[in-house]
Design an enzyme around this catalytic site. Sequence first.
Site, short mmCIF file in Angstrom:
data_model
loop_
_atom_site.label_atom_id
_atom_site.label_comp_id
_atom_site.label_asym_id
_atom_site.label_seq_id
_atom_site.Cartn_x
_atom_site.Cartn_y
_atom_site.Cartn_z
N TYR A 33 56.44 62.41 52.88
CA TYR A 33 56.24 63.85 53.15
C TYR A 33 56.68 64.56 51.81
CZ TYR A 33 56.06 68.56 54.66
OH TYR A 33 55.70 70.05 54.81
N PHE A 35 57.49 63.39 48.98
CA PHE A 35 56.97 62.99 47.72
C PHE A 35 55.71 63.64 47.40
CE2 PHE A 35 53.86 60.56 45.47
CZ PHE A 35 54.65 59.91 44.30
N LEU A 82 45.76 27.26 31.79
CA LEU A 82 46.75 26.36 32.02
C LEU A 82 46.39 25.06 32.36
CD1 LEU A 82 49.16 28.50 34.29
CD2 LEU A 82 49.63 27.89 32.24
N GLU A 111 58.09 29.48 38.02
CA GLU A 111 57.41 30.36 38.76
C GLU A 111 56.26 29.97 39.87
OE1 GLU A 111 55.93 33.13 35.59
OE2 GLU A 111 57.92 32.43 34.24
N LYS A 113 52.87 30.44 40.99
CA LYS A 113 51.36 30.92 40.58
C LYS A 113 50.78 31.66 41.47
CE LYS A 113 47.58 28.46 38.21
NZ LYS A 113 46.41 28.92 38.76
N ASP A 115 47.87 33.92 43.03
CA ASP A 115 46.30 33.69 43.31
C ASP A 115 45.64 35.03 43.33
OD1 ASP A 115 44.02 32.43 43.03
OD2 ASP A 115 44.22 31.53 45.18
N GLU A 170 49.28 39.19 37.03
CA GLU A 170 48.05 38.94 37.79
C GLU A 170 48.10 40.08 38.98
OE1 GLU A 170 47.14 35.85 37.00
OE2 GLU A 170 46.10 35.43 38.73
N TYR A 222 54.25 38.29 34.39
CA TYR A 222 54.98 37.15 34.34
C TYR A 222 55.25 36.59 32.72
CZ TYR A 222 50.12 35.52 34.58
OH TYR A 222 48.88 35.64 34.30
N LYS A 309 49.41 22.33 41.37
CA LYS A 309 48.83 22.96 42.35
C LYS A 309 48.96 22.59 43.74
CE LYS A 309 45.53 25.73 40.01
NZ LYS A 309 44.06 25.58 40.04
N CYS A 403 23.20 35.42 76.24
CA CYS A 403 24.60 36.27 75.99
C CYS A 403 25.63 36.08 76.80
CB CYS A 403 24.25 37.84 76.03
SG CYS A 403 25.81 38.67 75.59
N CYS A 406 26.31 39.30 79.21
CA CYS A 406 25.34 40.07 80.04
C CYS A 406 24.14 39.08 80.18
CB CYS A 406 24.92 41.16 79.13
SG CYS A 406 23.94 41.02 77.97
N CYS A 421 22.66 39.73 70.87
CA CYS A 421 22.23 40.14 71.88
C CYS A 421 21.56 41.33 71.76
CB CYS A 421 23.59 40.32 72.76
SG CYS A 421 23.07 40.89 74.25
N CYS A 427 25.34 45.67 77.33
CA CYS A 427 26.12 44.73 77.08
C CYS A 427 27.43 45.04 76.83
CB CYS A 427 25.62 43.88 75.87
SG CYS A 427 26.52 42.43 75.45
P1 AMP Z 1 43.66 28.57 35.61
O1 AMP Z 1 43.00 29.87 36.10
O2 AMP Z 1 43.80 27.63 36.75
O3 AMP Z 1 43.72 27.99 34.26
O4 AMP Z 1 45.46 29.02 35.66
C1 AMP Z 1 45.76 30.04 34.81
C2 AMP Z 1 45.97 31.31 35.28
O5 AMP Z 1 47.02 31.20 36.26
C3 AMP Z 1 46.52 32.22 34.21
O6 AMP Z 1 45.48 32.78 33.85
C4 AMP Z 1 47.19 33.40 35.10
O7 AMP Z 1 46.09 34.18 35.72
C5 AMP Z 1 47.51 32.71 36.16
N1 AMP Z 1 48.95 32.55 36.74
C6 AMP Z 1 49.41 32.90 38.14
N2 AMP Z 1 50.76 32.81 38.11
C7 AMP Z 1 51.22 32.72 36.69
C8 AMP Z 1 52.25 32.48 36.25
N3 AMP Z 1 53.63 32.66 37.00
N4 AMP Z 1 52.49 32.16 34.98
C9 AMP Z 1 51.25 31.86 34.24
N5 AMP Z 1 49.99 32.34 34.74
C10 AMP Z 1 49.90 32.45 36.01
ZN ZN Z 2 24.96 40.90 75.94
#
Ligand code: AMP
Ligand code: ZN
Length: 665
Positions: A33, A35, A82, A111, A113, A115, A170, A222, A309, A403, A406, A421, A427
């Site tokens: 609030y 903020f 990578l 580190e 990775k 996604d 990322e 990273y 991986k 269904c 029903c 349905c 239903c």
């Molecule tokens: P790949 O897409 O399988 O070639 O993996 C490379 C991608 O991993 C990079 O382009 C990053 O986007 C991602 N990534 C995620 N975490 C890390 C990290 N800690 N260090 C480097 N790359 C990372």
């Molecule tokens: Zn139904």
Amino acid sequence: MDNIKDTIQSLRDELREHNYNYYVLDNPTISDYDFDIKLKELQTLETAHPEFYDANSPTLRVGGEVTKNFNTVVHEHRMYSLDNSYSLEDLQDWETRIKKLVDGDISYTCELKYDGASISLTYENGSLVRAVTRGDGFQGDEVTANIKTIKSVPLQLKGAYPQKFDIRGEIVLPFDGFIKMNEERIVNGEEPYKNPRNTASGSLKLQDSAEVAKRPLDCLLYNLTGTKLGVQNQFESLEKARQMGFKVPNEAQLCYSIEDVFQFINHWDKARHHLPYETDGVVVKVNSLLQQEELGYTAKAPRWAMAYKFKAEQVTTKLNSITYQVGRTGAITPVANLEPVELAGTIVKRASLHNADQIEKLDIRINDVVFVEKGGEIIPKIIAVDLSQRPLDSIPTQYITQCPECNTVLERLEGEAKHFCPNYNGCNPQVIGRIQHYISRKAMDIEGLGGETVALLVNEGLITNYADLYTLTKEQVMPLERMAKKSAENLVNGIEASKQIPFERVLFAIGIRFVGETVAKKLAKQYKSIEALSKASIEDLEKVDEIGIKIAESVVAFFTSEANVNSIQCLKDYGVQLEVSAEKLANQTNKLEGKSFVVSGVFTHVSRTELKKLIEDNGGKNVSSISSKTDYVVAGDKMGPSKKEKAEKLNIPLISEANFLNMLL
Ligand code: AMP
Ligand code: ZN
């Protein structure tokens, strides 16, 4: 004047610090609030004093800038991919290879990775100047406006920083935000998103940054890139980035041997399931920057780093039964009920089977032993059946034809994967779902009434559609489970108050398929009353901007149902807003009919949002980029030079704020 400038500056500093505490450290020191109050104060000052505009002000986090075509930008330092490894032996081989190429011991920074979607941020003199996607590694798309809406990305750095550098990271969508987004989509009758990663990367390329601002994205950094960074190794550089205000996860660890690396991997293979966002592996990086330089790069990836991986976790379990769920729209989803089994840190009892085709494809049968996997998706998936364990007396699964709620015979429309349905009004899950949608926050927002109570009311026979809500009395609801006098009163008052909700939201609430919030607004504006809308033909509807055949057909179908027409008539009798209010109409004219406007820059008397609203209320159209079809560009202060150039080239009149306001007189 100096005074105001100072106030603006100190508010910006203060808000920046609060953003940092909240989004980076996850440790707020001020209430939401308070903020908001401070943010409003700053907004007001900035609107009154456009001369102190700052592209990196905390007020600009809400987005609003629209990008039609993303600029291509060449990365100053290439964004490599990578190399991947899938076993500890692979990693051991990698160490053996690189040990031949460098002198001395090697230590590693491990580190996680993350996604998501990779991003490169460029800072100059402590300010964010550019954010670019990875693209093909050599060049990517500039998505700065979108990235600025992510609150954990600092627009202004803290402490000491190199004069100019890039930082890579990322963009991720944490699980809880992803789940919340999907819940809202389901309420709106939209298909839920598949997984956080695709949703995160799709978000980067949205044209409207205000949409991006609504998504709970996060940015994990990273890698510092550039020269004269003042660090000797990767581990130190992470700490340095943290000190500048970046969100750098704390899981990274310095490992002095490959055995330590293995330990890190084994630990996180399990522990990662408790992290708030998705990870799909570990990145092992040679720690010393000198050694990194010696090792260099292959054509596609650094020799000094290796991704490991994680395997998608898989278990086998038994399929006990298949049940069928009926959704708000009548769509049927088959669900596999499994013998409970632990998978990736949680107990799995159910998995979605999606539709009849999926069941056929898997040839899955009751009592089968099945492989269940948790990959990128949150809901576990059944990958296959272990045929070697199939009982001899097993019989193929027959998809239901009626269904489960029903007994109505199910239908399957051409081109649709799911059965549904057709018993729209009889239903129960459909009836309940529709009323739950009606009362939901973005629709009628009825206080004192929740989804479970709705189910109770329907099951007790007190209501059969949303219009019936308005007949409920305190005395009727008091005997219900968990109801007391006070809560019954609140419920009835909440329903009464919903009669004031404006027409556009009512139109969303009544649950016409494919009519989400935005479409409801468009239709309300065009037709102004439910009466007029109910008479519109498919051809009429299709002429409305951005209304396609699917929506048009659905609207017409809605009003051909007698039950719907009855409900609407009842809503009208009870006093629910079924037309645009007189007050709103009074502010609307056709003065700008047929004219399209591009609004650019900062204004003195009205805000950008107000200006755009004025255009719409007076029949004009807002477009985001200048083309030969644009009629006017309303130019404020600080209008972008490229826009100006384009307008001049295409001979589009540039008008001032005052010119524009005069057009409305
Ligand atoms: P790949 O897409 O399988 O070639 O993996 C490379 C991608 O991993 C990079 O382009 C990053 O986007 C991602 N990534 C995620 N975490 C890390 C990290 N800690 N260090 C480097 N790359 C990372
Ligand atoms: Zn139904």
